[in-house]
Design a protein around this motif. Structure first.
Motif, PDB file in Angstrom:
ATOM      1  N   LYS A 136      -0.234 -16.362 -12.005  1.00 24.89           N
ATOM      2  CA  LYS A 136       0.464 -15.854 -10.800  1.00 24.89           C
ATOM      3  C   LYS A 136       1.933 -15.539 -11.151  1.00 24.89           C
ATOM      4  O   LYS A 136       2.489 -14.547 -10.684  1.00 24.89           O
ATOM      5  CB  LYS A 136       0.367 -16.875  -9.655  1.00 24.89           C
ATOM      6  N   LYS A 179      12.115   3.950  11.874  1.00 25.60           N
ATOM      7  CA  LYS A 179      10.957   3.279  12.488  1.00 25.60           C
ATOM      8  C   LYS A 179      10.028   4.320  13.110  1.00 25.60           C
ATOM      9  O   LYS A 179      10.478   5.154  13.911  1.00 25.60           O
ATOM     10  CB  LYS A 179      11.450   2.311  13.567  1.00 25.60           C
ATOM     11  N   ASN A 199      -1.495  -2.394  14.234  1.00 30.76           N
ATOM     12  CA  ASN A 199      -0.065  -2.218  14.523  1.00 30.76           C
ATOM     13  C   ASN A 199       0.072  -1.581  15.908  1.00 30.76           C
ATOM     14  O   ASN A 199      -0.536  -0.548  16.187  1.00 30.76           O
ATOM     15  CB  ASN A 199       0.531  -1.301  13.442  1.00 30.76           C
ATOM     16  N   ILE A 233       8.357   6.893   4.720  1.00 31.14           N
ATOM     17  CA  ILE A 233       9.165   6.396   5.850  1.00 31.14           C
ATOM     18  C   ILE A 233       8.805   4.934   6.072  1.00 31.14           C
ATOM     19  O   ILE A 233       7.627   4.589   6.204  1.00 31.14           O
ATOM     20  CB  ILE A 233       8.855   7.188   7.145  1.00 31.14           C
ATOM     21  N   ALA A 273       0.200   3.579   6.309  1.00 36.82           N
ATOM     22  CA  ALA A 273       0.126   2.257   5.647  1.00 36.82           C
ATOM     23  C   ALA A 273       1.134   1.320   6.312  1.00 36.82           C
ATOM     24  O   ALA A 273       1.962   0.700   5.639  1.00 36.82           O
ATOM     25  CB  ALA A 273       0.419   2.405   4.154  1.00 36.82           C
ATOM     26  N   GLY A 293       0.821  -1.223   0.000  1.00 37.15           N
ATOM     27  CA  GLY A 293       0.000   0.000   0.000  1.00 37.15           C
ATOM     28  C   GLY A 293       0.849   1.265   0.000  1.00 37.15           C
ATOM     29  O   GLY A 293       0.648   2.157  -0.833  1.00 37.15           O
TER      30      GLY A 293
HETATM   31  C1  FAD Z   1       1.903 -14.688   2.721  1.00 36.04           C
HETATM   32  C2  FAD Z   1       0.885 -13.698   2.208  1.00 36.04           C
HETATM   33  C3  FAD Z   1       0.335 -13.882   0.946  1.00 36.04           C
HETATM   34  C4  FAD Z   1      -0.602 -12.982   0.460  1.00 36.04           C
HETATM   35  N1  FAD Z   1      -1.151 -13.186  -0.778  1.00 36.04           N
HETATM   36  C5  FAD Z   1      -2.003 -12.267  -1.287  1.00 36.04           C
HETATM   37  C6  FAD Z   1      -2.530 -12.415  -2.613  1.00 36.04           C
HETATM   38  O1  FAD Z   1      -2.260 -13.413  -3.299  1.00 36.04           O
HETATM   39  N2  FAD Z   1      -3.343 -11.435  -3.090  1.00 36.04           N
HETATM   40  C7  FAD Z   1      -3.662 -10.319  -2.350  1.00 36.04           C
HETATM   41  O2  FAD Z   1      -4.388  -9.444  -2.842  1.00 36.04           O
HETATM   42  N3  FAD Z   1      -3.183 -10.164  -1.093  1.00 36.04           N
HETATM   43  C8  FAD Z   1      -2.367 -11.099  -0.554  1.00 36.04           C
HETATM   44  N4  FAD Z   1      -1.885 -10.939   0.714  1.00 36.04           N
HETATM   45  C9  FAD Z   1      -2.284  -9.756   1.491  1.00 36.04           C
HETATM   46  C10 FAD Z   1      -1.397  -8.566   1.133  1.00 36.04           C
HETATM   47  O3  FAD Z   1      -0.054  -8.947   1.108  1.00 36.04           O
HETATM   48  C11 FAD Z   1      -1.629  -7.460   2.132  1.00 36.04           C
HETATM   49  O4  FAD Z   1      -2.993  -7.120   2.126  1.00 36.04           O
HETATM   50  C12 FAD Z   1      -0.777  -6.243   1.767  1.00 36.04           C
HETATM   51  O5  FAD Z   1       0.587  -6.584   1.913  1.00 36.04           O
HETATM   52  C13 FAD Z   1      -1.129  -5.062   2.637  1.00 36.04           C
HETATM   53  O6  FAD Z   1      -0.269  -4.019   2.324  1.00 36.04           O
HETATM   54  P1  FAD Z   1       0.066  -2.886   3.399  1.00 36.04           P
HETATM   55  O7  FAD Z   1       0.953  -1.916   2.710  1.00 36.04           O
HETATM   56  O8  FAD Z   1      -1.190  -2.392   4.005  1.00 36.04           O
HETATM   57  O9  FAD Z   1       0.834  -3.634   4.578  1.00 36.04           O
HETATM   58  P2  FAD Z   1       2.239  -4.389   4.548  1.00 36.04           P
HETATM   59  O10 FAD Z   1       2.492  -5.030   3.241  1.00 36.04           O
HETATM   60  O11 FAD Z   1       2.220  -5.237   5.775  1.00 36.04           O
HETATM   61  O12 FAD Z   1       3.295  -3.219   4.735  1.00 36.04           O
HETATM   62  C14 FAD Z   1       3.451  -2.509   5.924  1.00 36.04           C
HETATM   63  C15 FAD Z   1       4.810  -1.810   5.870  1.00 36.04           C
HETATM   64  O13 FAD Z   1       4.956  -0.949   7.000  1.00 36.04           O
HETATM   65  C16 FAD Z   1       6.220  -1.149   7.591  1.00 36.04           C
HETATM   66  N5  FAD Z   1       6.096  -0.807   9.017  1.00 36.04           N
HETATM   67  C17 FAD Z   1       5.411  -1.480   9.974  1.00 36.04           C
HETATM   68  N6  FAD Z   1       5.570  -0.857  11.163  1.00 36.04           N
HETATM   69  C18 FAD Z   1       6.357   0.213  10.950  1.00 36.04           C
HETATM   70  C19 FAD Z   1       6.889   1.227  11.788  1.00 36.04           C
HETATM   71  N7  FAD Z   1       6.637   1.271  13.102  1.00 36.04           N
HETATM   72  N8  FAD Z   1       7.684   2.183  11.239  1.00 36.04           N
HETATM   73  C20 FAD Z   1       7.957   2.149   9.894  1.00 36.04           C
HETATM   74  N9  FAD Z   1       7.495   1.222   9.067  1.00 36.04           N
HETATM   75  C21 FAD Z   1       6.701   0.258   9.581  1.00 36.04           C
HETATM   76  C22 FAD Z   1       6.519  -2.628   7.344  1.00 36.04           C
HETATM   77  O14 FAD Z   1       7.891  -2.913   7.432  1.00 36.04           O
HETATM   78  C23 FAD Z   1       5.983  -2.790   5.935  1.00 36.04           C
HETATM   79  O15 FAD Z   1       6.934  -2.393   4.990  1.00 36.04           O
HETATM   80  C24 FAD Z   1      -0.979 -11.865   1.246  1.00 36.04           C
HETATM   81  C25 FAD Z   1      -0.420 -11.676   2.507  1.00 36.04           C
HETATM   82  C26 FAD Z   1       0.500 -12.581   2.984  1.00 36.04           C
HETATM   83  C27 FAD Z   1       1.093 -12.349   4.362  1.00 36.04           C
END
Ligand code: FAD
Length: 397
Positions: A377, A79, A256, A35, A105, A12
């Motif tokens: 995929k 962080k 989180n 960040i 995000a 995201g």
């Molecule tokens: C194994 C697996 C397979 C998946 N397969 C699919 C799929 O096939 N299709 C699909 O649509 N979805 C899939 N998903 C779901 C999808 O990956 C998530 O919905 C998506 O990654 C969400 O994105 P995000 O950016 O919200 O969170 P995340 O990808 O979790 O990213 C969060 C980011 O924030 C950072 N962060 C966290 N805390 C802090 C902090 N305190 N300070 C700074 N940075 C921080 C983390 O390091 C990370 O980089 C899968 C998930 C998993 C775990």
């Protein structure tokens, strides 16, 4: 100079920074900073192949600094420790950052049921996926064993569950053992406290998973509450124990923990409530209700059909809409981009050499299966990397 601050370098956050950089490309008086605590964007959907050795953590990671340089935003590896919206300020491990707009995000966290340290999760990132691979390889060397894969939800939020990847790992382990000709020496078990684990996928998706359990001789244990995980298995509420050599388990999600240190509103499960524009919904009673805070992806709580799910493609749709809405507001217009029309379940559930394409929206549900879905995929992997590097345009989500 106006500053738009994106927190979190996952699916995201990276898409939000890219989309914001695109929206504000022709305007010089805007700065977009992302960040994140990790230097890489970890592509979770591809990490399901790490346990069977088809991918390494490096294969499914992209350095954010390289994406930032190509796509025109700044990357800061720090962080986040506190988010103070009353002061338009974010405090990290090393500094304070002010902002004009904030996009949160930072993803979710996992619940911690008793004894969970005796299990490994496919949703724990690269290192944990490698530990699954190593434990699995040790059992393959030994020649036999019992492997249990399971997941559970969070009763406080029906969207806080991650089942698809657990099925993918289970079916990929099964496929690997069949290819080696040693499947008959292994017992594979799927377990979940839910009676109908996978129901969220829709009727055809649920039926597909259930028929695969039969076809592939995977023993399902469903509807039994888990009391505790031990080093040698899973204890259930009815007093029975499943002895295992390896337990792969993904607990339900929660918000989180960093959010607890700040003043963003949170639901009971710890997620940030948002409206259809991805704007943070401050409670009616709050004295301070800023309109410049957005949240996207796994760290959000949002309305929709009861089967709605936190997924990567939704995080991307939310990211693009947020960028559009901020750009519209900066032009003095009303924001118009909403994500509710993107609410669907879309999951290519890989099974080894074929896959099930599981889709569900308000009108339809389907789960066609074939080699073509496995190849799709693989094609998505190429597309995703090229797209983040700016080499191919966005596919419609
Ligand atoms: C194994 C697996 C397979 C998946 N397969 C699919 C799929 O096939 N299709 C699909 O649509 N979805 C899939 N998903 C779901 C999808 O990956 C998530 O919905 C998506 O990654 C969400 O994105 P995000 O950016 O919200 O969170 P995340 O990808 O979790 O990213 C969060 C980011 O924030 C950072 N962060 C966290 N805390 C802090 C902090 N305190 N300070 C700074 N940075 C921080 C983390 O390091 C990370 O980089 C899968 C998930 C998993 C775990």
């Amino acid at each position: 100079m106006k500053k738009i601050l994106v927190l979190g370098g996952g699916i995201g956050g990276v898409e939000a920074a890219i989309s914001l950089a695109k929206e504000f490309k022709k305007k010089t008086d805007y700065q977009i900073d992302l960040i994140s605590d990790r230097k890489d964007l970890f592509i979770y959907p591809l990490s399901i192949w790490i346990p069977v050795g088809k991918r390494t953590p490096e294969d499914v990671s992209m350095p954010i600094a390289e994406i930032a340089a190509k796509r025109g935003f700044n990357f800061i590896q720090e962080k986040v420790e506190r988010i103070l919206t009353a002061e338009n300020k974010v405090i990290t491990s090393s500094k304070e950052h002010s902002y004009d707009y904030l996009v949160v995000a930072i993803g979710g966290a996992k619940l911690k049921p008793k004894g969970v340290e005796n299990t490994l999760s496919i949703c724990g990132g690269g290192d944990e996926a490698v530990r699954i691979r190593d434990r699995f390889n040790a059992l393959v060397e030994k020649g036999s064993g019992t492997i249990a894969c399971g997941f559970s939800g969070n009763p406080k939020d029906p969207t806080a569950v991650r089942g698809g990847p657990v099925f993918e790992v289970l079916f990929n382990l099964d496929h690997f053992l069949r290819e080696k000709g040693i499947r008959q020496n292994f017992k594979l078990v799927f377990f979940s406290p839910s009676e109908e684990a996978g129901k969220r996928l829709g009727e055809p998706g649920l039926k597909k998973v259930q028929s695969l359990f039969v076809e592939r001789q995977i023993e399902p244990i469903m509807g039994k509450k888990i009391t505790e995980f031990g080093t040698d298995g899973v204890l259930f509420e009815d007093g029975t124990k499943l002895e295992t050599d390896l337990t792969i388990f993904t607990p339900g999600m929660q918000g989180n923990p960093v959010l607890a240190n700040g003043d963003l509103p949170r639901t009971d499960a710890g997620f940030i409530p948002i409206n259809d524009f991805c704007q943070v919904e401050f409670p009616g009673t709050a004295q301070h209700k800023p309109s410049n805070c957005y949240a996207i992806g796994d760290n959000t709580a949002f309305d929709g059909p009861e089967w709605r799910a936190k997924q990567g493609h939704l995080a991307e749709a939310m990211a693009r809409n947020t960028a559009k809405n901020i750009a519209l507001r900066e032009e003095g217009k009303e924001q118009t981009a909403t994500f509710s029309e993107h609410l669907n379940i879309m999951c290519v559930m890989d099974l080894g050499k074929e896959a099930a394409f599981i889709y569900r929206d308000r009108k339809r549900a389907m789960a066609p299966t074939g080699k073509w879905a496995h190849w799709s995929k693989l094609a998505w992997e190429k597309y995703y990397k090229l797209n983040k590097n700016g080499k191919v345009p966005n596919a419609p989500v």
